[in-house]
Structures are given as C-alpha cells and as structure tokens.
Motif scaffolding. Structure first.
Motif, PDB file in Angstrom:
ATOM      1  N   GLU A   1       2.879  16.302  -6.310  1.00  0.00           N
ATOM      2  CA  GLU A   1       3.770  17.151  -5.501  1.00  0.00           C
ATOM      3  C   GLU A   1       3.008  17.939  -4.448  1.00  0.00           C
ATOM      4  O   GLU A   1       3.599  18.543  -3.558  1.00  0.00           O
ATOM      5  N   ALA A   2       1.688  17.907  -4.528  1.00  0.00           N
ATOM      6  CA  ALA A   2       0.882  18.637  -3.543  1.00  0.00           C
ATOM      7  C   ALA A   2       0.940  17.966  -2.172  1.00  0.00           C
ATOM      8  O   ALA A   2       0.656  18.591  -1.157  1.00  0.00           O
ATOM      9  N   ASP A   3       1.290  16.689  -2.150  1.00  0.00           N
ATOM     10  CA  ASP A   3       1.262  15.951  -0.876  1.00  0.00           C
ATOM     11  C   ASP A   3       2.657  15.553  -0.446  1.00  0.00           C
ATOM     12  O   ASP A   3       3.448  15.107  -1.264  1.00  0.00           O
ATOM     13  N   SER A   4       2.930  15.683   0.841  1.00  0.00           N
ATOM     14  CA  SER A   4       4.257  15.280   1.309  1.00  0.00           C
ATOM     15  C   SER A   4       4.137  14.179   2.359  1.00  0.00           C
ATOM     16  O   SER A   4       3.096  14.022   3.007  1.00  0.00           O
ATOM     17  N   VAL A   5       5.239  13.452   2.494  1.00  0.00           N
ATOM     18  CA  VAL A   5       5.240  12.223   3.279  1.00  0.00           C
ATOM     19  C   VAL A   5       6.338  12.293   4.340  1.00  0.00           C
ATOM     20  O   VAL A   5       7.438  12.766   4.059  1.00  0.00           O
ATOM     21  N   PHE A   6       6.016  11.829   5.548  1.00  0.00           N
ATOM     22  CA  PHE A   6       7.028  11.729   6.613  1.00  0.00           C
ATOM     23  C   PHE A   6       7.117  10.274   7.042  1.00  0.00           C
ATOM     24  O   PHE A   6       6.091   9.636   7.273  1.00  0.00           O
TER      25      PHE A   6
ATOM     26  N   THR B   1       0.834  -1.205   0.000  1.00  0.00           N
ATOM     27  CA  THR B   1       0.000   0.000   0.000  1.00  0.00           C
ATOM     28  C   THR B   1       0.871   1.257   0.000  1.00  0.00           C
ATOM     29  O   THR B   1       0.600   2.206  -0.742  1.00  0.00           O
ATOM     30  N   VAL B   2       1.922   1.255   0.829  1.00  0.00           N
ATOM     31  CA  VAL B   2       2.824   2.418   0.862  1.00  0.00           C
ATOM     32  C   VAL B   2       3.441   2.619  -0.528  1.00  0.00           C
ATOM     33  O   VAL B   2       3.469   3.737  -1.067  1.00  0.00           O
ATOM     34  N   THR B   3       3.901   1.530  -1.133  1.00  0.00           N
ATOM     35  CA  THR B   3       4.538   1.617  -2.449  1.00  0.00           C
ATOM     36  C   THR B   3       3.553   2.158  -3.494  1.00  0.00           C
ATOM     37  O   THR B   3       3.876   3.069  -4.258  1.00  0.00           O
ATOM     38  N   ALA B   4       2.337   1.593  -3.500  1.00  0.00           N
ATOM     39  CA  ALA B   4       1.345   2.005  -4.509  1.00  0.00           C
ATOM     40  C   ALA B   4       0.882   3.438  -4.273  1.00  0.00           C
ATOM     41  O   ALA B   4       0.686   4.201  -5.223  1.00  0.00           O
ATOM     42  N   LEU B   5       0.726   3.826  -3.006  1.00  0.00           N
ATOM     43  CA  LEU B   5       0.267   5.188  -2.717  1.00  0.00           C
ATOM     44  C   LEU B   5       1.322   6.206  -3.162  1.00  0.00           C
ATOM     45  O   LEU B   5       1.003   7.209  -3.810  1.00  0.00           O
ATOM     46  N   CYS B   6       2.579   5.934  -2.827  1.00  0.00           N
ATOM     47  CA  CYS B   6       3.642   6.887  -3.182  1.00  0.00           C
ATOM     48  C   CYS B   6       3.753   7.046  -4.698  1.00  0.00           C
ATOM     49  O   CYS B   6       4.153   8.103  -5.188  1.00  0.00           O
ATOM     50  N   ALA B   7       3.363   6.012  -5.442  1.00  0.00           N
ATOM     51  CA  ALA B   7       3.445   6.084  -6.908  1.00  0.00           C
ATOM     52  C   ALA B   7       2.373   7.002  -7.493  1.00  0.00           C
ATOM     53  O   ALA B   7       2.532   7.489  -8.613  1.00  0.00           O
ATOM     54  N   VAL B   8       1.285   7.223  -6.761  1.00  0.00           N
ATOM     55  CA  VAL B   8       0.213   8.065  -7.334  1.00  0.00           C
ATOM     56  C   VAL B   8       0.143   9.461  -6.700  1.00  0.00           C
ATOM     57  O   VAL B   8      -0.668  10.283  -7.111  1.00  0.00           O
TER      58      VAL B   8
ATOM     59  N   VAL C   1       7.690  20.477   9.519  1.00  0.00           N
ATOM     60  CA  VAL C   1       7.703  20.247   8.056  1.00  0.00           C
ATOM     61  C   VAL C   1       6.296  19.956   7.520  1.00  0.00           C
ATOM     62  O   VAL C   1       6.135  19.662   6.341  1.00  0.00           O
ATOM     63  N   HIS C   2       5.297  20.030   8.406  1.00  0.00           N
ATOM     64  CA  HIS C   2       3.873  19.798   8.128  1.00  0.00           C
ATOM     65  C   HIS C   2       3.564  18.837   6.974  1.00  0.00           C
ATOM     66  O   HIS C   2       3.036  19.238   5.928  1.00  0.00           O
ATOM     67  N   PRO C   3       3.841  17.538   7.183  1.00  0.00           N
ATOM     68  CA  PRO C   3       3.517  16.543   6.149  1.00  0.00           C
ATOM     69  C   PRO C   3       2.012  16.258   6.101  1.00  0.00           C
ATOM     70  O   PRO C   3       1.290  16.519   7.065  1.00  0.00           O
ATOM     71  N   HIS C   4       1.564  15.705   4.955  1.00  0.00           N
ATOM     72  CA  HIS C   4       0.158  15.306   4.825  1.00  0.00           C
ATOM     73  C   HIS C   4      -0.037  13.837   5.178  1.00  0.00           C
ATOM     74  O   HIS C   4      -1.115  13.430   5.581  1.00  0.00           O
ATOM     75  N   ILE C   5       1.026  13.049   4.949  1.00  0.00           N
ATOM     76  CA  ILE C   5       0.938  11.616   5.231  1.00  0.00           C
ATOM     77  C   ILE C   5       2.071  11.242   6.187  1.00  0.00           C
ATOM     78  O   ILE C   5       3.219  11.658   5.980  1.00  0.00           O
ATOM     79  N   LEU C   6       1.711  10.495   7.219  1.00  0.00           N
ATOM     80  CA  LEU C   6       2.721  10.063   8.195  1.00  0.00           C
ATOM     81  C   LEU C   6       2.693   8.543   8.269  1.00  0.00           C
ATOM     82  O   LEU C   6       1.678   7.952   8.647  1.00  0.00           O
ATOM     83  N   PHE C   7       3.793   7.902   7.871  1.00  0.00           N
ATOM     84  CA  PHE C   7       3.910   6.454   8.022  1.00  0.00           C
ATOM     85  C   PHE C   7       4.669   6.187   9.320  1.00  0.00           C
ATOM     86  O   PHE C   7       5.742   6.764   9.530  1.00  0.00           O
ATOM     87  N   VAL C   8       4.111   5.320  10.175  1.00  0.00           N
ATOM     88  CA  VAL C   8       4.752   5.063  11.468  1.00  0.00           C
ATOM     89  C   VAL C   8       5.116   3.577  11.575  1.00  0.00           C
ATOM     90  O   VAL C   8       4.237   2.710  11.481  1.00  0.00           O
ATOM     91  N   ALA C   9       6.410   3.314  11.786  1.00  0.00           N
ATOM     92  CA  ALA C   9       6.900   1.927  11.812  1.00  0.00           C
ATOM     93  C   ALA C   9       7.502   1.601  13.179  1.00  0.00           C
ATOM     94  O   ALA C   9       8.728   1.530  13.326  1.00  0.00           O
ATOM     95  N   TYR C  10       6.649   1.443  14.175  1.00  0.00           N
ATOM     96  CA  TYR C  10       7.117   1.018  15.499  1.00  0.00           C
ATOM     97  C   TYR C  10       6.627  -0.384  15.828  1.00  0.00           C
ATOM     98  O   TYR C  10       6.706  -0.809  16.979  1.00  0.00           O
TER      99      TYR C  10
ATOM    100  N   ASN D   1      10.054   7.193  -7.418  1.00  0.00           N
ATOM    101  CA  ASN D   1       9.029   8.216  -7.687  1.00  0.00           C
ATOM    102  C   ASN D   1       9.660   9.597  -7.549  1.00  0.00           C
ATOM    103  O   ASN D   1       9.536  10.231  -6.498  1.00  0.00           O
ATOM    104  N   PRO D   2      10.348  10.063  -8.590  1.00  0.00           N
ATOM    105  CA  PRO D   2      11.117  11.315  -8.469  1.00  0.00           C
ATOM    106  C   PRO D   2      10.259  12.515  -8.059  1.00  0.00           C
ATOM    107  O   PRO D   2      10.765  13.454  -7.439  1.00  0.00           O
ATOM    108  N   HIS D   3       8.959  12.469  -8.374  1.00  0.00           N
ATOM    109  CA  HIS D   3       8.081  13.600  -8.032  1.00  0.00           C
ATOM    110  C   HIS D   3       7.678  13.583  -6.549  1.00  0.00           C
ATOM    111  O   HIS D   3       7.094  14.533  -6.055  1.00  0.00           O
ATOM    112  N   LEU D   4       7.961  12.483  -5.851  1.00  0.00           N
ATOM    113  CA  LEU D   4       7.474  12.322  -4.471  1.00  0.00           C
ATOM    114  C   LEU D   4       8.121  13.359  -3.540  1.00  0.00           C
ATOM    115  O   LEU D   4       9.333  13.553  -3.568  1.00  0.00           O
ATOM    116  N   ARG D   5       7.300  14.002  -2.722  1.00  0.00           N
ATOM    117  CA  ARG D   5       7.825  15.015  -1.799  1.00  0.00           C
ATOM    118  C   ARG D   5       7.994  14.379  -0.419  1.00  0.00           C
ATOM    119  O   ARG D   5       6.999  14.058   0.251  1.00  0.00           O
ATOM    120  N   ILE D   6       9.246  14.160  -0.028  1.00  0.00           N
ATOM    121  CA  ILE D   6       9.521  13.587   1.292  1.00  0.00           C
ATOM    122  C   ILE D   6       9.730  14.752   2.260  1.00  0.00           C
ATOM    123  O   ILE D   6      10.667  15.535   2.112  1.00  0.00           O
TER     124      ILE D   6
END
Ligand code: UDP
Length: 247
Positions: A99-104, A89-96, A152-161, A124-129
């Motif tokens: 640049e309006a959305d950023s990821v942390f 899901t993370v892989t597929a989401l980042c592919a779509v 850095v006010h991201p729109h998406i936060l992936f948490v891996a704990y 995904n060169p367009h991906l905003r980290i």
C-alpha cells in the motif's frame, strides 16, 4: 549487469522474476526510472528514428518483449533467457506492490485505463490506484495531463500510447512528475487487462507465435508484423555479417 545489444539497442537479458526484483529496487531508489518494453518492430523502427533510438539507449531497463528478440539474441550469441512482456510485468508487479506505492494508468482508448485499473484492483485488493486517464500523447495536452498526475503523486506511471509515442512522451515529461519513480511504456497492456483484446492462447505464446494470433485478430497490423518477423531477423543477420567482415 546482463545488458546485451541488438541492432545497437541495449536489451536487459533477464528473467521475469529478475525484472520484478529490478523494479522493486527502482521503487526504493531516489532516482526516476524509464522502463521500456522493446519488441522486434520497435528495434526496426529505431533504425530510422534517431530520437527514438536515443531514448532506447538512455532508458534504465529494456525488457525483451518479443520472441524475436529472444531468438535473434541467441542467434548472435547473446543469451536472452526468456520473453518478458509488458502485460506480464505489469500484472506481476501489481501483485507484489504494498500500500506504500500507488499506480497511475495513462493512455489507451477512453474508458480502457479505468477498466484495466478495476481489473488490477479486483485481483489485488491492496493495490493503490492513484488514477486512470486516457489523455493523448499530443504536446498541447501534456500540461493538463501532468497536472492531473501531480495532483495524486503516483509512484508508478504506466503509459499506453503505443511505441514510439509512449516512450518519447515519458522521456520528455518524466522529470516534470517528481513523485514518479518508475514510468513504463506498456503498449497494448491496458486493452488486455480491460478485456478489450484477448491474448493468444498459452500454447501459441509458449511456441513464440503470439504475433500470428495478433495478425489473425487485427489484420491491419500486417505491416508491423512483417517488420517483426521478416525485416527484423534480416537486419540482425545483416549486421552480424558486416560485424564479422569488419573484424
Ligand atoms: N494509443 C493511444 N493513443 C494514441 C495511440 C495509441 O492511447 O495516440 C493506445 C492504443 O489505444 C493502445 C496502445 O496505445 O491501447 C497501443 O497498443 P498497440 O497494440 O499498438 O501496442 P503493442 O502492444 O503492439 O505495443
């Protein structure tokens, strides 16, 4: 829409493609969303952990991360179309994402989140980290982690704990990070993306035997895997029988 229940835990019985559509809708919504990737062990753990059970019941989307959920869902007459894993899901989401959305990326061992971010960016060169940071799920580190994220006010936060820590963390602190529209607990996803761990060969994945691969690679997971492949089906069958008797 297509929510089923297994061991009292809601599961969204949707396809990978529908999952991405749901996430895209969440991104344009005003509200914040907690997305979880429950697997069989997590459903077993929830039976003994009321706070975790409650978080699973309150989350906005529960993707069926394990083959056990797909199989046992079908066994009790609740159709789950396919397994929808965190890493896919993370892989597929980042592919779509645009640049309006950023990821942390938050979590995993030191250096892994950064490597996972680099791998996502390479594909995904367009991906905003917006950022990547190991941090810890400990309460005394929360304020500094939240400040770092809010900077850095991201729109998406992936948490891996790992579960349940990652989802308890999200449930407790999401509202303190107002820019985040989607916070998702992703387990070992960063390890896979960073190349620190290898996923099972596709054939084992399609046969529903990824758990066996993980057991071979990480024998210390044995207790968790026993919970997934023995205790989980046992509890589901037991619950099904007692429901039938009660009717
Ligand atoms: N982890 C962490 N801090 C902790 C506990 C776990 O960063 O206190 C990370 C760990 O390094 C790994 C992830 O959480 O990257 C959990 O991985 P696991 O294999 O347990 O997750 P699964 O894929 O089985 O859900």
């Amino acid at each position: 829409m297509s929510r089923i229940s297994i061991l009292g835990v809601p599961i969204d019985a949707i396809t990978r493609e529908q999952a991405i559509e749901r996430l895209a809708d969440m991104l344009v919504s005003e509200r914040q969303h907690h997305v979880m990737t429950p697997n069989s062990e997590m459903l077993v753990a929830a039976q003994k952990h009321p706070a975790f059970h409650q978080v699973l019941q309150r989350s906005d989307l529960n993707l069926p991360d394990s083959q056990g959920i797909v199989t046992m869902g079908r066994y009790i007459g609740q159709y789950v179309p396919e397994r929808v894993t965190g890493v896919d899901t993370v892989t597929a989401l980042c592919a779509v994402l645009t640049e309006a959305d950023s990821v942390f990326l938050l979590g995993a061992a030191p250096g892994i989140a950064e490597k996972a971010a680099e791998a996502l960016k390479a594909k995904n060169p367009h991906l905003r980290i917006a950022g990547a940071y190991a941090g810890t799920p400990k309460a005394h580190d929360a304020n500094s982690i939240i400040a770092r994220i809010n900077d850095v006010h991201p729109h998406i936060l992936f948490v891996a704990y790992g579960a349940p820590k990652q989802d308890l963390w999200i449930a407790e602190y999401l509202q303190e990070m107002p820019s985040v529209r989607i916070a998702m607990g992703v387990g070992g996803t960063f390890d896979f993306l960073a190349g620190a761990k290898k996923r099972a060969p596709l054939l084992l994945q399609t046969m529903g035997l990824e758990w066996f691969w993980r057991l071979v690679c990480e024998p210390r997971r044995l207790p968790r895997i026993l919970n997934a492949v023995l205790v989980f089906p046992f509890l589901v069958i037991l619950r099904q029988r007692s429901d039938v008797v009660a009717r």
